[in-house]
Design an enzyme around this catalytic site. Structure first.
Site: not given
Length: 216
Positions: A13, A15, A109, A165
């Site tokens: 991921d 962010d 995303s 996260d």
């Protein structure tokens, strides 16, 4: 406690995992939510880890989704231009360097423009392969993005390790049948397979047809 596992590919991921963009994400989303009368605590519990139009749909369930899609395009453009306060998560640069010889990809995303802007602002190189908002039909916590990443890398889901996260992201990785390393203090609440404070607690070494990760 130190854990040692073997993997053939890593899916990361962005962010909250590679870059800390919390300040800009929360600033822009709270500004979006204010005219709608949505409580700040609701906003902050929803927006992390999801595509923007999905976050809007959760917070405004009666609204025409076409409006969410249009406003999400505006939000993505604003986020790509506003990178003030975006910084690297400790250890992200070293982790990406040690992963260079091995199959790995970002699964985010964000769209390509936003991913590129934030990674550059944080001083991080963008991996060759990325699964972004343009490549999936369903947002995390749907596992589509991680399964797509594994497919593109030619590695079975069980041989992949995910770095995440957020609750949505951790659930997506687990639903994909992958082991998940939760990054940061908030990850523990979502029961990842392993947990680290930041990426300095992960060490990678070549091992046969893949690599070992020493965690902790």
């Amino acid at each position: 406690m130190t854990e040692i596992i073997h993997a053939r590919a890593a899916l990361l991921d962005m962010d909250g995992t590679l870059v800390d963009s919390t300040s800009v994400v929360e600033r822009l989303w709270l500004a979006w939510a204010e005219p709608h009368g949505i409580a700040p605590e609701t906003v902050l519990s929803v927006v992390h880890g999801r595509q923007g139009h999905q976050s809007m749909a959760i917070m405004l369930p009666e609204r025409d989704h076409a409006i969410n899609l249009r406003e999400n395009d505006v939000m993505l453009a604003n986020e790509a231009e506003d990178v003030d306060g975006v910084i690297m998560i400790p250890g992200a640069d070293a982790l990406l360097r040690t992963l260079e010889p091995f199959p790995h990809a970002i699964v985010t995303s964000a769209n390509v423009a936003l991913m590129t802007a934030r990674m550059r602002q944080a001083g991080l190189a963008v991996p060759t392969l990325a699964v972004t908002a343009e490549n999936v039909s369903a947002s995390k916590p749907d596992p589509e993005g991680f399964l797509r990443g594994a497919e593109l890398l030619g590695v079975s889901p069980a041989d992949c390790v995910v770095f995440e996260d957020s609750g949505a992201g951790i659930r997506a990785g687990l639903a994909a049948g992958m082991r998940v390393i939760g990054v940061g203090p908030h990850a523990a609440a979502y029961e990842p397979t392993f947990l680290v404070d930041d990426l300095t607690q992960v060490k990678i070494d070549a091992d046969g047809d893949g690599f070992t990760l020493t965690i902790g």
